[in-house]
Write a protein that holds these residues in place. Structure first.
Motif, PDB file in Angstrom:
ATOM      1  N   GLY A 211       0.819  -1.209   0.000  1.00  0.00           N
ATOM      2  CA  GLY A 211       0.000   0.000   0.000  1.00  0.00           C
ATOM      3  C   GLY A 211       0.851   1.256   0.000  1.00  0.00           C
ATOM      4  N   TRP A 212       1.946   1.228   0.768  1.00  0.00           N
ATOM      5  CA  TRP A 212       2.851   2.380   0.817  1.00  0.00           C
ATOM      6  C   TRP A 212       3.533   2.595  -0.533  1.00  0.00           C
ATOM      7  N   LEU A 213       3.951   1.508  -1.209  1.00  0.00           N
ATOM      8  CA  LEU A 213       4.583   1.612  -2.524  1.00  0.00           C
ATOM      9  C   LEU A 213       3.608   2.179  -3.563  1.00  0.00           C
ATOM     10  N   VAL A 214       2.342   1.711  -3.492  1.00  0.00           N
ATOM     11  CA  VAL A 214       1.327   2.221  -4.415  1.00  0.00           C
ATOM     12  C   VAL A 214       1.136   3.722  -4.216  1.00  0.00           C
ATOM     13  N   LYS A 223      -6.348   4.843  -3.282  1.00  0.00           N
ATOM     14  CA  LYS A 223      -5.894   3.696  -4.074  1.00  0.00           C
ATOM     15  C   LYS A 223      -4.985   2.791  -3.250  1.00  0.00           C
ATOM     16  N   SER A 224      -4.102   3.384  -2.457  1.00  0.00           N
ATOM     17  CA  SER A 224      -3.187   2.586  -1.628  1.00  0.00           C
ATOM     18  C   SER A 224      -3.951   1.792  -0.579  1.00  0.00           C
ATOM     19  N   ILE A 225      -5.007   2.395  -0.009  1.00  0.00           N
ATOM     20  CA  ILE A 225      -5.828   1.696   0.991  1.00  0.00           C
ATOM     21  C   ILE A 225      -6.552   0.518   0.351  1.00  0.00           C
ATOM     22  N   ILE A 226      -7.105   0.740  -0.842  1.00  0.00           N
ATOM     23  CA  ILE A 226      -7.827  -0.328  -1.541  1.00  0.00           C
ATOM     24  C   ILE A 226      -6.902  -1.485  -1.882  1.00  0.00           C
ATOM     25  N   VAL A 227      -5.710  -1.159  -2.407  1.00  0.00           N
ATOM     26  CA  VAL A 227      -4.748  -2.200  -2.783  1.00  0.00           C
ATOM     27  C   VAL A 227      -4.294  -2.996  -1.566  1.00  0.00           C
ATOM     28  N   SER A 228      -3.947  -2.308  -0.480  1.00  0.00           N
ATOM     29  CA  SER A 228      -3.494  -2.999   0.730  1.00  0.00           C
ATOM     30  C   SER A 228      -4.600  -3.867   1.319  1.00  0.00           C
ATOM     31  N   LEU A 229      -5.860  -3.392   1.217  1.00  0.00           N
ATOM     32  CA  LEU A 229      -6.996  -4.171   1.718  1.00  0.00           C
ATOM     33  C   LEU A 229      -7.202  -5.430   0.875  1.00  0.00           C
ATOM     34  N   ILE A 230      -7.089  -5.296  -0.438  1.00  0.00           N
ATOM     35  CA  ILE A 230      -7.240  -6.456  -1.329  1.00  0.00           C
ATOM     36  C   ILE A 230      -6.149  -7.484  -1.059  1.00  0.00           C
ATOM     37  N   VAL A 231      -4.911  -7.020  -0.914  1.00  0.00           N
ATOM     38  CA  VAL A 231      -3.794  -7.931  -0.624  1.00  0.00           C
ATOM     39  C   VAL A 231      -4.008  -8.643   0.710  1.00  0.00           C
ATOM     40  N   ALA A 232      -4.480  -7.896   1.717  1.00  0.00           N
ATOM     41  CA  ALA A 232      -4.727  -8.482   3.040  1.00  0.00           C
ATOM     42  C   ALA A 232      -5.808  -9.552   2.969  1.00  0.00           C
TER      43      ALA A 232
END
Length: 255
Positions: A211-214, A223-232
């Protein structure tokens, strides 16, 4: 082979002794001696109700004085507690800004209690009371969902009510400290030959790192929150599937 009632009693007794920190080898030897006694009694059609009617905790009290403590267990529990605190703290560094507040400290202690201390007490009581492994797994799954909800709620309340700000770190400093702490914990896990712990803390931190990289490249918080949530969620599903497959295979082998 002995009856399910006797096998269940031995399972509960062994669990109670191990939860008391008794030496696992000595506990196993005593349980095997009892199993041999039960098998011989069944062959001779003898009644062993005088043993089975003794409450598990009372029988464990009688045996405890003859079994030495497993001192290595307490060291392991201490290391496990430190590791759990690291899991709860380190992911918070991979954010735009890290705020150390009174609310954050209270939240970490609360999460530590409901994910480490309370489950230990509940699992001990559950195993000694029910004995049946599948039922324990079901309760553990439900408790896991409750814990997840409580963590979300407590984290939300921490963000909303920080109480008092002690320290604030900007994004680059926060991430740098987080990476250093993560590498130190992983290195320590390998030194102590606890590779599973190293894998767990890496998996826990991975969604926040991604999420931080995004956010670095897209400059979009949402967008970073959504990506990190999907990965989690994906990682959580993979771990749950792996857990149930492992449990199913163990039960299949035992049956």
């Amino acid at each position: 082979m002995i009856s399910k009632e006797k096998e269940d009693y031995l399972f509960k007794l062994k669990a109670e002794l191990l939860f008391r920190g008794k030496n696992d080898q000595e506990v196993t030897e005593i349980i095997e001696e009892l199993r041999d006694h039960f098998e011989l009694a069944e062959q001779n059609h003898d009644n062993v109700s005088d043993i089975l009617n003794i409450p598990v905790k009372e029988y464990a009290d009688n045996l405890s004085e003859y079994i030495s403590l497993n001192h290595g267990l307490f060291k392991y529990l201490a290391l496990f507690s430190v590791f759990m605190l690291a899991i709860f703290i380190i992911p918070n560094f991979f954010t735009t800004q890290f705020d150390l507040t009174i609310g954050f400290i209270i939240n970490i202690l609360f999460i530590f209690c409901i994910t480490t201390i309370l489950p230990f007490v509940l699992i001990r009581k559950g195993i000694v009371k029910y004995g049946e492994r599948r039922r324990i797994y079901m309760y553990a799954f439900v408790w896991g969902a409750v814990i997840f909800g409580l963590i979300l709620l407590s984290t939300y309340l921490t963000k909303r009510y920080p109480i008092y700000y002690i320290l604030t770190l900007n994004g680059s400093t926060s991430v740098m400290i987080g990476l250093i702490l993560l590498l130190l914990v992983i290195a320590l896990c390998f030194i102590l030959k606890q590779r599973l712990f190293a894998l767990v803390i890496f998996i826990v931190c991975l969604p926040d790192i991604i999420g931080w990289l995004v956010k670095m490249y897209s400059h979009s918080e949402s967008k970073s929150i959504i990506v990190s949530l999907i990965v989690a969620i994906i990682l959580l599903l993979i771990l749950n599937i792996a857990f149930f497959i492992s449990t199913f295979r163990k039960d299949k082998k035992q049956n």
